[in-house]
Write a protein that holds these residues in place. Structure first.
Motif, PDB file in Angstrom:
ATOM      1  N   LYS A 166       1.853  -0.480 -15.165  1.00 22.81           N
ATOM      2  CA  LYS A 166       0.575  -0.152 -15.802  1.00 22.81           C
ATOM      3  C   LYS A 166       0.881   0.964 -16.796  1.00 22.81           C
ATOM      4  O   LYS A 166       1.691   1.846 -16.489  1.00 22.81           O
TER       5      LYS A 166
ATOM      6  N   ASN B 128      -7.085  -3.659 -21.905  1.00 23.57           N
ATOM      7  CA  ASN B 128      -6.159  -3.507 -20.788  1.00 23.57           C
ATOM      8  C   ASN B 128      -4.788  -4.142 -21.091  1.00 23.57           C
ATOM      9  O   ASN B 128      -3.742  -3.659 -20.662  1.00 23.57           O
ATOM     10  N   GLN B 129      -4.817  -5.246 -21.861  1.00 22.56           N
ATOM     11  CA  GLN B 129      -3.590  -6.041 -21.996  1.00 22.56           C
ATOM     12  C   GLN B 129      -2.712  -5.632 -23.171  1.00 22.56           C
ATOM     13  O   GLN B 129      -1.506  -5.867 -23.137  1.00 22.56           O
TER      14      GLN B 129
ATOM     15  N   GLY C   8     -11.323 -17.581 -14.360  1.00 20.30           N
ATOM     16  CA  GLY C   8     -12.125 -17.169 -15.520  1.00 20.30           C
ATOM     17  C   GLY C   8     -12.536 -18.318 -16.426  1.00 20.30           C
ATOM     18  O   GLY C   8     -13.401 -18.156 -17.293  1.00 20.30           O
TER      19      GLY C   8
ATOM     20  N   LYS D 230       0.818  -1.214   0.000  1.00 19.67           N
ATOM     21  CA  LYS D 230       0.000   0.000   0.000  1.00 19.67           C
ATOM     22  C   LYS D 230       0.853   1.266   0.000  1.00 19.67           C
ATOM     23  O   LYS D 230       0.390   2.332  -0.356  1.00 19.67           O
TER      24      LYS D 230
ATOM     25  N   VAL E 236      -5.623   2.843  -5.847  1.00 22.14           N
ATOM     26  CA  VAL E 236      -4.547   2.870  -4.859  1.00 22.14           C
ATOM     27  C   VAL E 236      -3.171   2.815  -5.548  1.00 22.14           C
ATOM     28  O   VAL E 236      -2.230   3.488  -5.148  1.00 22.14           O
TER      29      VAL E 236
ATOM     30  N   MET F 206     -16.440  -2.508 -14.707  1.00 20.05           N
ATOM     31  CA  MET F 206     -15.731  -2.617 -13.420  1.00 20.05           C
ATOM     32  C   MET F 206     -14.389  -3.318 -13.562  1.00 20.05           C
ATOM     33  O   MET F 206     -13.520  -3.184 -12.702  1.00 20.05           O
TER      34      MET F 206
ATOM     35  N   GLU G  30      -6.559 -13.555 -27.117  1.00 21.30           N
ATOM     36  CA  GLU G  30      -7.746 -12.819 -26.641  1.00 21.30           C
ATOM     37  C   GLU G  30      -8.513 -12.230 -27.815  1.00 21.30           C
ATOM     38  O   GLU G  30      -9.735 -12.075 -27.774  1.00 21.30           O
TER      39      GLU G  30
ATOM     40  N   PHE H 171     -11.956  -2.630 -15.219  1.00 19.90           N
ATOM     41  CA  PHE H 171     -10.821  -1.695 -15.323  1.00 19.90           C
ATOM     42  C   PHE H 171     -10.387  -1.151 -13.970  1.00 19.90           C
ATOM     43  O   PHE H 171      -9.429  -0.377 -13.903  1.00 19.90           O
TER      44      PHE H 171
ATOM     45  N   VAL I  22     -16.107  -9.190 -22.070  1.00 21.12           N
ATOM     46  CA  VAL I  22     -15.080  -9.477 -21.056  1.00 21.12           C
ATOM     47  C   VAL I  22     -13.706  -9.605 -21.731  1.00 21.12           C
ATOM     48  O   VAL I  22     -12.729  -8.994 -21.297  1.00 21.12           O
ATOM     49  N   ASP I  23     -13.659 -10.379 -22.824  1.00 23.11           N
ATOM     50  CA  ASP I  23     -12.374 -10.466 -23.526  1.00 23.11           C
ATOM     51  C   ASP I  23     -12.047  -9.142 -24.204  1.00 23.11           C
ATOM     52  O   ASP I  23     -10.877  -8.775 -24.314  1.00 23.11           O
TER      53      ASP I  23
ATOM     54  N   GLU J  23      -7.258 -15.527 -14.927  1.00 22.48           N
ATOM     55  CA  GLU J  23      -7.335 -16.415 -16.096  1.00 22.48           C
ATOM     56  C   GLU J  23      -7.832 -17.801 -15.671  1.00 22.48           C
ATOM     57  O   GLU J  23      -8.637 -18.423 -16.359  1.00 22.48           O
TER      58      GLU J  23
HETATM   59  N1  BYC Z   1     -11.443  -7.076  -9.803  1.00 23.55           N
HETATM   60  O1  BYC Z   1      -5.345   0.519  -7.241  1.00 23.55           O
HETATM   61  P1  BYC Z   1      -6.195  -0.200  -8.215  1.00 23.55           P
HETATM   62  C1  BYC Z   1      -9.294 -12.386 -18.752  1.00 23.55           C
HETATM   63  C2  BYC Z   1      -8.424  -4.156  -6.877  1.00 23.55           C
HETATM   64  S1  BYC Z   1      -8.738 -12.112 -17.165  1.00 23.55           S
HETATM   65  C3  BYC Z   1     -10.893  -7.363  -8.610  1.00 23.55           C
HETATM   66  O2  BYC Z   1      -6.715   0.558  -9.367  1.00 23.55           O
HETATM   67  P2  BYC Z   1      -4.438  -1.729  -9.939  1.00 23.55           P
HETATM   68  C4  BYC Z   1     -10.156 -13.511 -19.031  1.00 23.55           C
HETATM   69  C5  BYC Z   1      -6.927  -3.998  -7.025  1.00 23.55           C
HETATM   70  O3  BYC Z   1      -6.312  -5.256  -7.181  1.00 23.55           O
HETATM   71  C6  BYC Z   1      -7.930 -10.560 -17.281  1.00 23.55           C
HETATM   72  N2  BYC Z   1     -10.081  -6.497  -7.947  1.00 23.55           N
HETATM   73  O4  BYC Z   1      -5.412  -1.521  -8.706  1.00 23.55           O
HETATM   74  C7  BYC Z   1      -9.972 -14.708 -18.406  1.00 23.55           C
HETATM   75  C8  BYC Z   1      -6.588  -3.296  -5.736  1.00 23.55           C
HETATM   76  O5  BYC Z   1      -6.629  -4.219  -4.648  1.00 23.55           O
HETATM   77  P3  BYC Z   1      -5.292  -4.724  -3.865  1.00 23.55           P
HETATM   78  C9  BYC Z   1      -7.650  -9.933 -15.982  1.00 23.55           C
HETATM   79  C10 BYC Z   1      -9.818  -5.329  -8.547  1.00 23.55           C
HETATM   80  O6  BYC Z   1      -3.786  -3.051  -9.769  1.00 23.55           O
HETATM   81  C11 BYC Z   1     -10.872 -15.757 -18.623  1.00 23.55           C
HETATM   82  C12 BYC Z   1      -7.767  -2.381  -5.536  1.00 23.55           C
HETATM   83  O7  BYC Z   1      -8.844  -2.966  -6.245  1.00 23.55           O
HETATM   84  N3  BYC Z   1      -6.786  -8.818 -16.289  1.00 23.55           N
HETATM   85  O8  BYC Z   1      -8.933 -11.666 -19.607  1.00 23.55           O
HETATM   86  O9  BYC Z   1      -3.573  -0.542 -10.141  1.00 23.55           O
HETATM   87  C13 BYC Z   1     -11.947 -15.587 -19.493  1.00 23.55           C
HETATM   88  C14 BYC Z   1      -7.509  -0.965  -6.000  1.00 23.55           C
HETATM   89  O10 BYC Z   1      -7.415  -0.894  -7.444  1.00 23.55           O
HETATM   90  C15 BYC Z   1     -10.345  -4.982  -9.802  1.00 23.55           C
HETATM   91  C16 BYC Z   1      -5.829  -8.354 -15.471  1.00 23.55           C
HETATM   92  O11 BYC Z   1      -5.654  -8.852 -14.391  1.00 23.55           O
HETATM   93  C17 BYC Z   1     -11.189  -5.917 -10.428  1.00 23.55           C
HETATM   94  N4  BYC Z   1     -11.783  -5.667 -11.612  1.00 23.55           N
HETATM   95  O12 BYC Z   1      -5.427  -1.776 -11.215  1.00 23.55           O
HETATM   96  C18 BYC Z   1     -12.109 -14.383 -20.147  1.00 23.55           C
HETATM   97  C19 BYC Z   1      -4.968  -7.247 -16.027  1.00 23.55           C
HETATM   98  N5  BYC Z   1      -9.913  -3.746 -10.131  1.00 23.55           N
HETATM   99  O13 BYC Z   1      -4.478  -5.501  -4.873  1.00 23.55           O
HETATM  100  C20 BYC Z   1     -11.214 -13.337 -19.952  1.00 23.55           C
HETATM  101  C21 BYC Z   1      -3.808  -6.855 -15.166  1.00 23.55           C
HETATM  102  C22 BYC Z   1      -9.142  -3.333  -9.117  1.00 23.55           C
HETATM  103  O14 BYC Z   1      -4.592  -3.494  -3.394  1.00 23.55           O
HETATM  104  N6  BYC Z   1      -4.194  -6.030 -14.051  1.00 23.55           N
HETATM  105  N7  BYC Z   1      -9.088  -4.262  -8.168  1.00 23.55           N
HETATM  106  O15 BYC Z   1      -5.826  -5.589  -2.757  1.00 23.55           O
HETATM  107  C23 BYC Z   1      -4.353  -4.683 -14.137  1.00 23.55           C
HETATM  108  O16 BYC Z   1      -4.224  -4.088 -15.195  1.00 23.55           O
HETATM  109  C24 BYC Z   1      -4.670  -3.941 -12.862  1.00 23.55           C
HETATM  110  O17 BYC Z   1      -4.311  -4.764 -11.770  1.00 23.55           O
HETATM  111  C25 BYC Z   1      -6.169  -3.490 -12.745  1.00 23.55           C
HETATM  112  C26 BYC Z   1      -6.360  -2.817 -11.372  1.00 23.55           C
HETATM  113  C27 BYC Z   1      -6.493  -2.487 -13.841  1.00 23.55           C
HETATM  114  C28 BYC Z   1      -7.112  -4.687 -12.828  1.00 23.55           C
END
Ligand code: BYC
Length: 330
Positions: A233, A151-152, A64, A7, A222, A212, A174, A214, A144-145, A61
């Protein structure tokens, strides 16, 4: 919570001139667009933040697979079944590349699974919603995809080499997933009035949960500021959400479906759509474990883990035997 350990990487990003020399040199490498590789020096907080994001991504993933896996046996044609099966297998593969990328940072796969199973690590909120009809397979692929690609694609340029490289293949796959989902939606939207109704209903239920994906709005994010400084990011949550809406609304129009948002309106001045924010209370509720399917999803993963124990044991025993045989032969 594991994630709370990072944090400190909140909104206050340290200025270059205030950093100790090692950290400063690291930041300068990132600013020059260099990739950071596993054996390179990195600040602890960079490592922890990456483990958090890549780990959550991998878990998303894997979890999912469940909402779509649920429909493989009920796909309406052999072709749809083969496509869906391939898609779900791809998601498993994405999870595995991502776990490998996380492991290069010094966390073991067992630790990552333990954190998922005990709720210490998150997975994407979207997978806590049920898939009620075949049209949901269309909506998941399309929306969703579609959101995942938005994002990806930028994450292919992320600063950590193994993560960026994993993203290249994932994004290609994807893109096929998004198209197969949109194709299902096209068929349903141009089918009988009941099929069109199902397509609209799926869009109604998946629209806001997709927004949501995103993450919270920028003012509540945070990690964004520090993660963007480190190029973990590449864009803010709101930037990507806006891009997704702008690309998806014309696709809904082409299908003859209505996005469930009375405030949706093209804003000439901004060159973008104005739209309603998702219900953030619902988001935080789902993320804290109280969504419609959280319990079911985690139970399914924990069961898969314990059912697979004998396979892991057998593989370890086999590897040990092989090593012993090799040693004896030498
Ligand atoms: N769901 O500071 P923030 C797929 C959490 S799967 C749950 O903005 P960050 C697919 C966040 O973790 C693709 N939690 O966070 C598969 C943080 O909590 P912690 C999935 C969420 O990391 C099967 C808190 O909220 N993609 O394609 O800067 C079938 C504060 O948020 C969510 C990725 O994982 C959420 N939606 O930004 C079909 C992409 N959003 O950790 C399809 C990679 C936020 O402090 N990840 N939180 O406890 C990222 O790009 C970023 O981690 C995020 C969030 C944009 C998701």
């Amino acid at each position: 919570m594991y994630a709370q350990m990072v944090k400190s990487t909140g909104k206050n990003v340290q200025a270059l001139e205030d950093m100790p020399p090692e950290e400063r040199a690291f930041q300068e490498r990132i600013d020059r667009g260099e990739k950071i590789e596993p054996k390179d020096w990195m600040p602890d907080a960079y490592r922890k933040n990456l483990i958090r994001q890549i780990g959550q991504h991998a878990h998303s993933e894997i979890v999912g697979q469940l909402p779509e896996g649920n429909w493989i046996t009920r796909a309406p044609t052999l072709e749809r079944k083969a496509n869906l099966l391939a898609k779900v297998q791809d998601e498993a593969g994405h999870g595995l590349y991502l776990y490998c990328a996380a492991e290069t940072l010094g966390v073991s796969r067992d630790e990552l699974f333990e954190m998922l199973h005990t709720g210490k690590m998150k997975y994407s909120s979207i997978f806590n919603y049920p898939t009620l009809t075949w049209a949901d397979m269309g909506a998941v692929g399309w929306l969703v995809d579609g959101a995942a690609i938005m994002n990806q694609v930028p994450l292919q340029r992320t600063s950590y080499g193994p993560y960026a490289r994993a993203m290249v293949r994932i994004c290609k796959e994807e893109s096929f997933h998004q198209r197969q989902g949109y194709h299902i939606m096209m068929t349903m939207a141009n089918g009988s009035s009941e099929q069109k109704r199902m397509a609209q209903d799926a869009l109604n239920r998946f629209w806001y949960p997709s927004l949501m994906m995103f993450g919270p709005s920028d003012k509540d994010s945070v990690h964004s500021a520090q993660s963007m400084a480190w190029k973990i990011k590449m864009n803010t949550n709101d930037e990507l959400r806006q891009k997704f809406v702008d690309e998806t609304v014309p696709q809904a129009e082409y299908l003859g479906l209505t996005v469930p948002d009375e405030n949706l309106k093209w804003n000439e001045e901004r060159g973008a759509y104005d739209f309603s924010e998702p219900d953030w209370e619902e988001f935080y509720n789902v993320v804290s474990g109280n969504g419609p399917c959280n319990v079911e999803r985690l139970e399914a993963r924990k069961k898969a883990w314990s059912d697979g124990e004998w396979v892991r044991e057998a593989m370890l025993a086999h590897a040990e035997k092989k090593a012993m045989r090799k040693e004896a032969a030498e």
